[in-house]
Design an enzyme around this catalytic site. Structure first.
Site, short mmCIF file in Angstrom:
data_model
loop_
_atom_site.label_atom_id
_atom_site.label_comp_id
_atom_site.label_asym_id
_atom_site.label_seq_id
_atom_site.Cartn_x
_atom_site.Cartn_y
_atom_site.Cartn_z
CD GLN A 90 -2.56 -1.22 2.66
OE1 GLN A 90 -3.57 -0.56 2.89
NE2 GLN A 90 -1.99 -1.98 3.58
CG ASP A 93 8.03 3.47 1.00
OD1 ASP A 93 7.50 3.46 2.13
OD2 ASP A 93 8.40 2.42 0.42
CG HIS A 108 -2.87 2.40 -1.88
ND1 HIS A 108 -2.85 2.33 -0.50
CD2 HIS A 108 -3.98 1.73 -2.27
CE1 HIS A 108 -3.90 1.65 -0.08
NE2 HIS A 108 -4.61 1.27 -1.13
CB CYS A 116 0.02 13.30 -18.42
SG CYS A 116 -0.67 14.58 -19.48
N GLY A 175 2.47 -4.53 9.01
CA GLY A 175 2.51 -3.09 9.22
C GLY A 175 1.35 -2.32 8.64
CG ASN A 201 0.48 -4.11 12.60
OD1 ASN A 201 1.12 -3.62 11.69
ND2 ASN A 201 -0.52 -3.48 13.20
CB ALA A 219 8.35 -4.05 10.69
N1 APR Z 1 6.60 -2.14 13.06
C1 APR Z 1 5.43 -2.79 12.73
N2 APR Z 1 4.22 -2.18 12.65
C2 APR Z 1 4.19 -0.85 12.89
C3 APR Z 1 5.35 -0.11 13.23
C4 APR Z 1 6.59 -0.82 13.31
N3 APR Z 1 7.74 -0.21 13.63
N4 APR Z 1 5.00 1.20 13.44
C5 APR Z 1 3.66 1.25 13.24
N5 APR Z 1 3.17 0.03 12.93
C6 APR Z 1 1.78 -0.35 12.61
C7 APR Z 1 0.75 0.41 13.41
O1 APR Z 1 0.47 -0.26 14.62
C8 APR Z 1 -0.45 0.42 12.47
O2 APR Z 1 -1.27 -0.72 12.70
O3 APR Z 1 1.56 -0.01 11.26
C9 APR Z 1 0.18 0.33 11.07
C10 APR Z 1 0.12 1.60 10.24
O4 APR Z 1 -1.23 1.87 9.99
P1 APR Z 1 -1.67 3.15 9.11
O5 APR Z 1 -0.94 4.33 9.57
O6 APR Z 1 -3.16 3.17 9.13
O7 APR Z 1 -1.12 2.82 7.64
P2 APR Z 1 -1.69 1.81 6.55
O8 APR Z 1 -2.45 0.69 7.17
O9 APR Z 1 -0.59 1.46 5.64
O10 APR Z 1 -2.73 2.78 5.77
C11 APR Z 1 -3.42 2.25 4.66
O11 APR Z 1 -4.41 4.37 4.21
O12 APR Z 1 -4.00 6.56 4.39
C12 APR Z 1 -4.17 5.57 3.48
O13 APR Z 1 -3.34 5.27 1.29
C13 APR Z 1 -2.94 5.35 2.61
O14 APR Z 1 -1.82 3.28 2.04
C14 APR Z 1 -2.41 4.00 3.08
C15 APR Z 1 -3.65 3.32 3.63
#
Ligand code: APR
Length: 246
Positions: A90, A93, A108, A116, A175, A201, A219
């Site tokens: 998702q 980067d 994503h 464009c 994550g 996670n 992670a």
């Molecule tokens: N190691 C493992 N897990 C981690 C760490 C770490 N060091 N730090 C944070 N996390 C976990 C958090 O506990 C959380 O459950 O990673 C998760 C991050 O969740 P979000 O911030 O909601 O990100 P994500 O799930 O990737 O978001 C999904 O939402 O905003 C949109 O398009 C965007 O791709 C993104 C999508």
């Protein structure tokens, strides 16, 4: 347990220890900026300068950021694993690629890619983007946007992802908080296919009850440990195939 068809899903948490902000954690990106302003087509129509500024800042912050042990472990798994393997991220980067993963699927989109709206072409993009940016393909000015999937838009590569989920025997989610669909629904699709499901996670996600197995921690610790275990099981299984147990 050894597996023949693996699907891995990663989210912002896998890049957190490399210094990339997550979205919903304390001090996460969405606690600082309203996603409706910078991650929706409506927000872009309303204020394209603000949106370009937001992604220019994210693109610049990626410069000099290195992948971590979790990204590297997945690249190791891809290289050593003999079965079918699909890494879906998702994240926008490029840390999976920097770690050596060959074919991550960016559902994503990517911050280092531009789209464009005039000709539909995509181009690699490294510098800042603005309302005056010109398309390298059609030379139209002012119709460029970052090639990222915004809320309300259809994620990329869904056919390929769903085909892999429908036949996988191992699904690993790393994550991600499980707040955003369709990614948050992948575990159910994998379960329907009879796959073993694992969550790696920092803490239990929204969908944690859907997983058969979970390892909670950073992670950079839980992913390398899980990958080593998986590869060891593959070696054992291969050995057993050669020298069946009596
Ligand atoms: N190691 C493992 N897990 C981690 C760490 C770490 N060091 N730090 C944070 N996390 C976990 C958090 O506990 C959380 O459950 O990673 C998760 C991050 O969740 P979000 O911030 O909601 O990100 P994500 O799930 O990737 O978001 C999904 O939402 O905003 C949109 O398009 C965007 O791709 C993104 C999508």
């Amino acid at each position: 347990m050894s597996f023949d068809r693996i699907v891995i899903l990663t989210g912002a948490g896998i890049s957190a220890e490399s210094g990339v902000d997550t979205f919903r954690d304390r001090n996460g990106i969405w606690s600082k900026v309203d996603y409706r302003d910078v991650a929706t087509p409506e927000g872009f129509a309303r204020n394209p300068r603000k949106v370009h500024g937001f992604y220019n800042e994210r693109r610049r912050r990626l410069l000099g950021i290195r992948p971590n042990a979790a990204h590297e472990a997945l690249a190791r798994l891809e290289a050593a694993y003999g079965g079918s393997y699909l890494l879906v991220t998702q994240n926008i980067d490029d840390l999976h690629e920097s770690a050596g993963s060959r074919r991550p699927v960016h559902m994503h989109g990517e911050v280092n890619s531009a789209f464009c709206e005039a000709c539909g072409a995509r181009s690699r993009w490294s510098g800042d983007m603005s309302i005056n940016s010109q398309c390298p393909h059609c030379q139209t000015t002012g119709r460029m946007r970052v090639d990222v999937v915004w809320f309300g838009e259809m994620p990329y590569h869904m056919d390929r992802i769903e085909a892999a989920l429908a036949t996988c025997d191992l699904f690993v989610s790393i994550g991600t908080s499980g707040n955003v669909y369709p990614a948050a629904g992948f575990v159910e699709q994998a379960r329907l296919a009879g796959a073993h499901t694992v969550e790696l996670n920092l803490e239990p996600s929204e969908g944690c009850s859907s997983f058969e197995e979970a390892l909670y921690g950073r992670a950079t610790e839980v992913v390398p440990a899980f990958v080593s275990r998986l590869l060891a099981a593959e070696v054992d299984a291969a050995f057993e195939r050669i020298v069946p147990l009596p």
